[in-house]
Design a protein around this motif. Structure first.
Motif, PDB file in Angstrom:
ATOM      1  N   LEU A  36       0.812  -1.220   0.000  1.00  0.00           N
ATOM      2  CA  LEU A  36       0.000   0.000   0.000  1.00  0.00           C
ATOM      3  C   LEU A  36       0.845   1.271   0.000  1.00  0.00           C
ATOM      4  O   LEU A  36       0.313   2.364  -0.221  1.00  0.00           O
ATOM      5  N   LEU A  37       2.135   1.153   0.259  1.00  0.00           N
ATOM      6  CA  LEU A  37       2.991   2.344   0.244  1.00  0.00           C
ATOM      7  C   LEU A  37       3.109   2.937  -1.158  1.00  0.00           C
ATOM      8  O   LEU A  37       3.535   4.085  -1.319  1.00  0.00           O
ATOM      9  N   ALA A  43      -0.934   3.120   6.102  1.00  0.00           N
ATOM     10  CA  ALA A  43      -0.105   1.911   5.966  1.00  0.00           C
ATOM     11  C   ALA A  43       1.253   2.116   6.620  1.00  0.00           C
ATOM     12  O   ALA A  43       1.767   1.222   7.322  1.00  0.00           O
ATOM     13  N   LEU A  44       1.855   3.289   6.432  1.00  0.00           N
ATOM     14  CA  LEU A  44       3.167   3.565   7.025  1.00  0.00           C
ATOM     15  C   LEU A  44       3.064   3.607   8.550  1.00  0.00           C
ATOM     16  O   LEU A  44       3.978   3.134   9.254  1.00  0.00           O
ATOM     17  N   ALA A  45       1.958   4.133   9.056  1.00  0.00           N
ATOM     18  CA  ALA A  45       1.770   4.166  10.515  1.00  0.00           C
ATOM     19  C   ALA A  45       1.687   2.750  11.075  1.00  0.00           C
ATOM     20  O   ALA A  45       2.255   2.455  12.145  1.00  0.00           O
ATOM     21  N   ALA A  46       0.989   1.870  10.377  1.00  0.00           N
ATOM     22  CA  ALA A  46       0.895   0.485  10.839  1.00  0.00           C
ATOM     23  C   ALA A  46       2.258  -0.203  10.762  1.00  0.00           C
ATOM     24  O   ALA A  46       2.655  -0.945  11.679  1.00  0.00           O
ATOM     25  N   ILE A  47       2.996   0.035   9.683  1.00  0.00           N
ATOM     26  CA  ILE A  47       4.329  -0.555   9.531  1.00  0.00           C
ATOM     27  C   ILE A  47       5.265  -0.057  10.625  1.00  0.00           C
ATOM     28  O   ILE A  47       6.134  -0.794  11.131  1.00  0.00           O
ATOM     29  N   SER A  48       5.083   1.195  11.035  1.00  0.00           N
ATOM     30  CA  SER A  48       5.971   1.800  12.030  1.00  0.00           C
ATOM     31  C   SER A  48       5.882   1.109  13.391  1.00  0.00           C
ATOM     32  O   SER A  48       6.797   1.239  14.215  1.00  0.00           O
ATOM     33  N   ARG A 105       6.664  13.609   7.775  1.00  0.00           N
ATOM     34  CA  ARG A 105       7.061  13.435   9.180  1.00  0.00           C
ATOM     35  C   ARG A 105       7.154  11.956   9.537  1.00  0.00           C
ATOM     36  O   ARG A 105       8.105  11.516  10.178  1.00  0.00           O
ATOM     37  N   ARG A 106       6.132  11.203   9.125  1.00  0.00           N
ATOM     38  CA  ARG A 106       6.144   9.769   9.439  1.00  0.00           C
ATOM     39  C   ARG A 106       7.320   9.071   8.741  1.00  0.00           C
ATOM     40  O   ARG A 106       7.955   8.187   9.308  1.00  0.00           O
TER      41      ARG A 106
END
Length: 817
Positions: free
Chosen positions: A692-693, A704-709, A748-749
């Protein structure tokens, strides 16, 4: 000669046929009757000075040719010069010829009458019809003779012949017989003759069809026959169709059009034309007709079924006139105008035309007026319907004054008036007024005015009560309105739903109805989805009422293709997923939420939903839910219980031996599973999130990036998290997100995640050779917010772009965003 037709002549020209018919004499022809020049029976005999008689037209032509040729004026017979060219009418001879001609024609018409029947040979019938045409062309008085011997019904009877040639000739003959003769038209219109003529219109691309149109055009010139023609079933429909046909010849189209113009003299015909798509005559009557006709036509317009293009035409042509009628003091006129305006206001484009024509001020006045001139409730319902239609056209109502104080429709005072009217009317008007408010909330610039009015009037409770109304339209309108205002007063709505018995449950009952997917269900789940997701009390009530299993069931059925609906599927499905994601926001505070998530394996469900291609909101919300679940994994992991050391080992540590533990989560260091602790290392969650990135929607990428983080967050083994991302080929996509700089939040993320990745030496070494990544980090270090600049500084130190001594900024928390 015998009383029969000489069939030896051919069709020829008119002059040929005239000659042939001149031969059909019953009495012998006298030489004195024949002009020496034309060799035909004279009609206007004149005598020269020498006593010789000629047809006036013929001898005048002779004299003209002599003069033009420079010859002497001589007698055509004697060739002797004439002293005078005076022409003396031979009245006695003319009278004799006329009497002789009348006797012959009477006998000939009688002979035609005996031959003109369906059992006669085709050739005889054709000859009879041609003779009748000849007679009518020859003299207008012969049309009277044709009528007097009752030939018109007999010619009409020939329309029933099995010969198409006879039918066509009969139509042609009737047109000649009735042309400019009102009495003959009246006789032809008797019985079913007009209906028979109309039937020939159905023969497409035929000569009979063309002749029938010509005949109807002639008949339609008689105002007395217009109603009769229009009363024949299908006549106007076919004529209207012919005027728009591309396969007809131009002459036929023009004749059909002129016929319809003549038929407009009858009001019933005008109504039929409007019903069959020819609306302009009716509109002209509304614009220019006498008062009674205007009302009659406007009344019919209110009953007419129109497509959208026609509604636009009507609005442009008579919209202003109807609005003026609506302003009158006569209640009957106002009713007629309101019903017609209601018809044309249902289409967005026509509604906008009505707004430009000034419909709003009188409409609002009719709704709010109380007193002697107020509308009865049934008409207020029509006015409310029109207002709902025009408001939902999406125009800018902020700039249109509608009240005596120049208030706009979206002013707080006007919305107060609408809310007050809602609480003092019946369900039908309540529904329409709620639809008006729904339309006013469609614009970001106007929704805040509506919200302010609802808050200041305390109307939220009464609006929520409509959720349980027995009338479906009323329920739908109220739910749609609450859904529209919920982003701006979500907490007030949540409090009202929790504080009133049954309202929350009613919404879920609507969602649960097993009737496909309706607009009402989509609106209900949309309203639930907009309520504050972190409202613990509301989520607890949903848990207590068993609402979430119902939502899960509907989501699964849609995934499996058991529920299908083209129109409302997307908003309904997106709303379901958003409502379900509420569970993941209260995991830390609500044990029952964790229990439900485990029972229904929500982590696996949200992972599946990541693949809902084309449904960006579903993918985004699913990623956010997985982030929340993954954050809770750290608290739910079960740490291994180490066995106590032996006696010697407890005294002498050199004798103790660390046990070897297997089956532990490499990320959390405990016993994990997707179902029980929501660990993302199972179910290919990481691979699907990484995919999804590359999404085109930055909100999906951010979620998606927040979940991966969560794989790189404090409280987990970051080094193992990096390895997990390497295995999933997720490092490069995260770096690409940093380089793209699509939004500030996303940047930022990305900076945070990249800094965590660069803590691994191998990745730091590889990235140090990529000038693009270094440039992006430098840019963040120079221009981002305070906290992101700190993180960017640390990232630059990892790749040796900044000396690794005590930082420019003091240390602060390194937690994920």
């Amino acid at each position: 000669m015998a009383e029969s037709w000489d069939g030896s002549y051919g069709p020829g020209s008119q002059s040929d046929e005239s000659y042939q018919f001149e031969r059909l004499r019953v009495e012998p022809i006298y030489d004195a009757f024949v002009c020496p020049l034309t060799k035909q029976v004279m009609t206007d005999p004149v005598t020269l000075e020498n006593g010789h008689t000629f047809e006036r037209e013929a001898i005048e032509k002779w004299f003209k040719e002599c003069r033009e040729g420079g010859r002497k004026l001589v007698c055509p017979l004697t060739q002797k010069e004439l002293r005078s060219t005076e022409l003396n009418p031979s009245i006695a001879l003319r009278n004799t010829i006329e009497e002789w001609t009348a006797r012959n024609e009477a006998v000939q018409l009688d002979t035609a009458k005996r031959s003109l029947n369906l059992s006669s040979p085709e050739s005889d019938v054709m000859q009879c019809l041609k003779y009748i045409q000849y007679m009518c062309h020859k003299s207008r008085s012969n049309k009277h003779a044709v009528r007097n011997v009752d030939l018109i019904p007999m010619i009409a009877e020939m329309l029933k012949s099995t010969s198409r040639r006879v039918q066509c000739k009969a139509l042609e003959t009737l047109q000649i017989v009735v042309e400019d003769d009102a009495d003959n038209k009246a006789i032809l219109a008797e019985g079913d003759n007009v209906r028979t003529v109309v039937k020939f219109l159905s023969r497409e691309q035929s000569i009979e069809r063309e002749e029938a149109v010509s005949l109807l055009l002639e008949l339609s010139k008689s105002e007395a026959l217009c109603e009769k023609i229009g009363s024949v079933n299908g006549a106007i429909l076919i004529l209207v169709g012919m005027t728009s046909s591309k396969s007809e010849n131009l002459s036929t189209v023009e004749k059909a059009d002129k016929t319809l113009e003549n038929l407009e003299k009858c009001e019933n015909n005008v109504r039929q034309m409007a019903e069959n798509g020819r609306l302009q005559p009716l509109l002209n009557q509304i614009l220019e007709g006498p008062p009674e006709t205007k009302l009659s036509m406007a009344s019919y317009l209110g009953e007419l079924v129109m497509n959208n293009d026609v509604k636009v035409l009507v609005a442009r042509t008579v919209g202003s006139s109807l609005i003026n009628i609506m302003r009158s003091d006569n209640m009957q006129s106002r009713e007629v105008a309101l019903k017609a305006l209601n018809q044309i206001s249902f289409h967005e484009a026509s509604a906008k035309i009505l707004i430009e024509a000034g419909i709003l001020p009188p409409l609002v006045k009719d709704l709010f007026t109380v007193g002697t001139n107020q509308l009865p409730m049934r008409l207020k319902e029509v006015a409310a319907t029109i207002l709902a239609n025009v408001v939902n056209s999406g125009d800018d109502f902020d700039l249109i004054p509608v009240g005596p104080d120049q208030h706009s429709l979206v002013s707080e005072d006007m919305v107060h008036n609408l809310l007050h009217l809602i609480s003092n009317t019946g369900p039908a008007i309540e529904c329409k007024l709620l639809q008006v408010l729904v339309g006013l909330t469609s614009s970001p610039s106007t929704v805040l005015n509506v919200v302010a009015a609802i808050k200041s009037s305390g109307a939220i409770i009464s609006l929520v009560q409509f959720i349980e109304a027995p009338q479906k339209d009323l329920r739908v309108a109220s739910i749609k309105l609450l859904q529209k205002v919920s982003p701006h007063m979500g907490q007030e709505l949540a409090d009202a739903l929790c504080g009133m018995v049954g309202q929350l449950g009613s919404l879920f009952k609507i969602v649960a109805e097993n009737i496909g997917i309706t607009e009402e269900q989509a609106a209900a789940v949309g309203l639930l989805a907009e309520l504050p997701e972190r409202d613990l009390g509301l989520t607890r009530q949903m848990l207590d009422e068993g609402s979430f299993p119902l939502i899960i069931s509907r989501v699964v059925k849609i995934q499996q293709g058991e529920i299908r609906s083209a129109r409302f599927m997307t908003p309904f499905f997106e709303g379901l997923v958003r409502v379900l994601s509420r569970i993941t926001f209260v995991l830390a505070e609500e044990p029952d939420a964790i229990k439900l998530a485990r029972e229904h394996n929500l982590a696996a469900l949200f992972i599946q939903l990541l693949q809902s291609n084309g449904l960006d909101n579903v993918q985004m919300v699913s990623a956010m839910a997985l982030e929340n679940l993954a954050q809770e994994s750290k608290n739910l992991r079960r740490l291994p219980e180490l066995p106590p050391p032996a006696f010697c080992g407890s005294i002498f540590t050199c004798f103790s031996k660390q046990p070897v533990l297997t089956g532990l989560c490499r990320l959390h260091g405990g016993t994990c599973s997707l179902k029980e602790t929501f660990c993302l290392l199972e179910g290919q969650a990481v691979e699907k999130l990484v995919a999804l990135l590359d999404h085109t929607n930055e909100k999906v990428v951010e979620a998606a990036l927040a979940a991966i983080s969560t794989l790189l967050d404090d409280g987990v083994d970051i080094e193992q998290g990096v390895l997990v991302l390497c295995d999933a080929e997720g490092v490069r996509p995260i770096l690409d997100v940093l380089l793209e700089k699509r939004t500030e939040n996303l940047s930022r993320r990305a900076v945070w995640a990249v800094e965590r990745l660069l803590r691994t030496d191998d990745i730091a070494y590889e990235v140090s050779g990529d000038p693009n990544v270094s440039t992006a980090l430098v840019d963040a270090f120079q221009h981002a917010d305070y906290r992101t600049r700190q993180i960017a500084e640390r990232a630059l130190k990892h790749v040796d772009k900044i000396p690794n001594f005590s930082g420019i900024y003091p240390n602060s928390s390194q937690a994920a965003f």
